[in-house]
Design a protein around this motif. Structure first.
Motif, mmCIF file in Angstrom:
data_model
loop_
_atom_site.group_PDB
_atom_site.id
_atom_site.type_symbol
_atom_site.label_atom_id
_atom_site.label_comp_id
_atom_site.label_asym_id
_atom_site.label_seq_id
_atom_site.Cartn_x
_atom_site.Cartn_y
_atom_site.Cartn_z
ATOM 1 N N VAL A 22 67.605 94.529 33.717
ATOM 2 C CA VAL A 22 67.748 95.890 34.241
ATOM 3 C C VAL A 22 66.570 96.734 33.751
ATOM 4 O O VAL A 22 65.953 97.464 34.528
ATOM 5 N N LEU A 23 66.248 96.631 32.468
ATOM 6 C CA LEU A 23 65.125 97.406 31.926
ATOM 7 C C LEU A 23 63.809 96.984 32.557
ATOM 8 O O LEU A 23 62.992 97.828 32.911
ATOM 9 N N SER A 24 63.612 95.686 32.732
ATOM 10 C CA SER A 24 62.370 95.211 33.341
ATOM 11 C C SER A 24 62.239 95.721 34.775
ATOM 12 O O SER A 24 61.179 96.155 35.192
ATOM 13 N N ALA A 25 63.339 95.664 35.511
ATOM 14 C CA ALA A 25 63.309 96.133 36.890
ATOM 15 C C ALA A 25 63.015 97.626 36.942
ATOM 16 O O ALA A 25 62.260 98.091 37.795
ATOM 17 N N SER A 26 63.577 98.407 36.015
ATOM 18 C CA SER A 26 63.325 99.854 36.023
ATOM 19 C C SER A 26 61.890 100.168 35.649
ATOM 20 O O SER A 26 61.305 101.079 36.172
ATOM 21 N N ARG A 27 61.342 99.400 34.725
ATOM 22 C CA ARG A 27 59.953 99.648 34.302
ATOM 23 C C ARG A 27 58.983 99.254 35.402
ATOM 24 O O ARG A 27 57.934 99.878 35.555
ATOM 25 N N ALA A 28 59.313 98.215 36.161
ATOM 26 C CA ALA A 28 58.425 97.740 37.234
ATOM 27 C C ALA A 28 58.398 98.724 38.400
ATOM 28 O O ALA A 28 57.419 98.806 39.127
ATOM 29 N N ALA A 29 59.479 99.478 38.567
ATOM 30 C CA ALA A 29 59.581 100.407 39.714
ATOM 31 C C ALA A 29 58.692 101.609 39.551
ATOM 32 O O ALA A 29 58.163 101.945 38.597
ATOM 33 N N LEU A 53 61.312 104.748 29.412
ATOM 34 C CA LEU A 53 62.487 104.067 28.873
ATOM 35 C C LEU A 53 62.308 103.862 27.374
ATOM 36 O O LEU A 53 61.204 103.550 26.918
ATOM 37 N N PRO A 54 63.371 104.043 26.610
ATOM 38 C CA PRO A 54 63.244 103.839 25.159
ATOM 39 C C PRO A 54 63.097 102.360 24.813
ATOM 40 O O PRO A 54 63.519 101.491 25.571
ATOM 41 N N THR A 55 62.504 102.118 23.674
ATOM 42 C CA THR A 55 62.372 100.748 23.185
ATOM 43 C C THR A 55 63.718 100.293 22.620
ATOM 44 O O THR A 55 64.607 101.116 22.385
ATOM 45 N N ALA A 56 63.843 99.001 22.373
ATOM 46 C CA ALA A 56 65.076 98.465 21.787
ATOM 47 C C ALA A 56 65.346 99.117 20.429
ATOM 48 O O ALA A 56 66.493 99.427 20.095
ATOM 49 N N GLU A 57 64.302 99.366 19.658
ATOM 50 C CA GLU A 57 64.464 100.000 18.348
ATOM 51 C C GLU A 57 64.970 101.433 18.504
ATOM 52 O O GLU A 57 65.804 101.885 17.729
ATOM 53 N N VAL A 73 77.409 96.461 30.151
ATOM 54 C CA VAL A 73 76.945 96.157 28.797
ATOM 55 C C VAL A 73 78.140 95.767 27.937
ATOM 56 O O VAL A 73 79.288 95.860 28.377
ATOM 57 N N GLN A 74 77.870 95.370 26.709
ATOM 58 C CA GLN A 74 78.922 95.096 25.743
ATOM 59 C C GLN A 74 79.279 96.398 25.025
ATOM 60 O O GLN A 74 78.443 97.310 24.923
ATOM 61 N N VAL A 75 80.488 96.496 24.518
ATOM 62 C CA VAL A 75 80.918 97.692 23.791
ATOM 63 C C VAL A 75 79.953 97.994 22.644
ATOM 64 O O VAL A 75 79.572 99.149 22.413
ATOM 65 N N GLN A 76 79.515 96.957 21.931
ATOM 66 C CA GLN A 76 78.601 97.140 20.809
ATOM 67 C C GLN A 76 77.269 97.741 21.249
ATOM 68 O O GLN A 76 76.622 98.438 20.471
ATOM 69 N N ASP A 77 76.839 97.476 22.489
ATOM 70 C CA ASP A 77 75.593 98.044 23.004
ATOM 71 C C ASP A 77 75.671 99.563 23.096
ATOM 72 O O ASP A 77 74.650 100.246 23.116
ATOM 73 N N LEU A 78 76.893 100.090 23.163
ATOM 74 C CA LEU A 78 77.092 101.534 23.228
ATOM 75 C C LEU A 78 77.201 102.155 21.833
ATOM 76 O O LEU A 78 77.409 103.356 21.699
ATOM 77 N N GLY A 79 77.076 101.316 20.806
ATOM 78 C CA GLY A 79 77.175 101.823 19.443
ATOM 79 C C GLY A 79 78.614 102.074 19.028
ATOM 80 O O GLY A 79 78.876 102.857 18.123
ATOM 81 N N GLY A 126 76.884 108.564 22.424
ATOM 82 C CA GLY A 126 76.755 109.398 23.621
ATOM 83 C C GLY A 126 75.393 109.280 24.279
ATOM 84 O O GLY A 126 75.272 109.248 25.506
ATOM 85 N N GLU A 127 74.349 109.192 23.466
ATOM 86 C CA GLU A 127 72.998 109.015 23.999
ATOM 87 C C GLU A 127 72.863 107.665 24.683
ATOM 88 O O GLU A 127 72.185 107.546 25.708
ATOM 89 N N ARG A 128 73.514 106.652 24.124
ATOM 90 C CA ARG A 128 73.468 105.321 24.740
ATOM 91 C C ARG A 128 74.191 105.318 26.077
ATOM 92 O O ARG A 128 73.721 104.704 27.037
ATOM 93 N N ILE A 129 75.343 105.994 26.160
ATOM 94 C CA ILE A 129 76.072 106.085 27.432
ATOM 95 C C ILE A 129 75.173 106.750 28.471
ATOM 96 O O ILE A 129 75.021 106.260 29.589
ATOM 97 N N PHE A 130 74.544 107.853 28.093
ATOM 98 C CA PHE A 130 73.627 108.579 28.984
ATOM 99 C C PHE A 130 72.495 107.659 29.434
ATOM 100 O O PHE A 130 72.184 107.551 30.623
ATOM 101 N N HIS A 131 71.894 106.935 28.491
ATOM 102 C CA HIS A 131 70.773 106.032 28.779
ATOM 103 C C HIS A 131 71.179 104.946 29.782
ATOM 104 O O HIS A 131 70.519 104.751 30.803
ATOM 105 N N TYR A 132 72.265 104.227 29.495
ATOM 106 C CA TYR A 132 72.676 103.130 30.375
ATOM 107 C C TYR A 132 73.100 103.649 31.747
ATOM 108 O O TYR A 132 72.868 102.993 32.758
#
Length: 123
Positions: A116-123, A10-14, A84-90, A22-28
């Protein structure tokens, strides 16, 4: 058309901040385990409360590959479908978009990206 390779981690917040919309849509979409068709179907269900948006997997593909960006209305439905929020999609939000009566936005269990990220990383 080549298939996009799933990321090894999973990518970092940075890294997310540096992604194109488009990459953010794919990621989420991936971290929520949705296919392009599944996202389009979820958007149609949410949009029924608004103005009956017709979205299909090809439209999701075009957004993810940078061919198009969602319009000012659609980006709000997309954000709700992804939790997510619209801004989270850039993307810039539409200041005139109003939630339907009785609608409080994305389901609460999807709004906290960290969980969501924590749950995915724990899996």
């Amino acid at each position: 058309m080549s298939r996009r390779r799933l990321p090894d981690r999973l990518p970092t917040a940075e890294e997310i901040e540096q992604m194109a919309p488009g990459e953010r849509i794919f990621h989420y979409r991936l971290i929520r385990g949705m296919s392009q068709s599944g996202l389009a179907s979820r958007m149609r269900l949410i949009a029924e409360r608004y103005r009956g948006l017709g979205t299909d997997r090809w439209q999701v593909y075009r957004w993810e590959t940078g061919g198009h960006e969602p319009d000012e209305y659609t980006r709000h439905i997309l954000a709700m479908a992804l939790g997510v929020q619209v801004q989270d999609l850039g993307l810039a939000p539409n200041p005139y978009f109003e939630l339907a009566e009785g609608d409080s936005g994305p389901p609460e269990h999807l709004t906290d990206q960290r969980s969501v990220l924590s749950a995915s990383r724990a899996a």
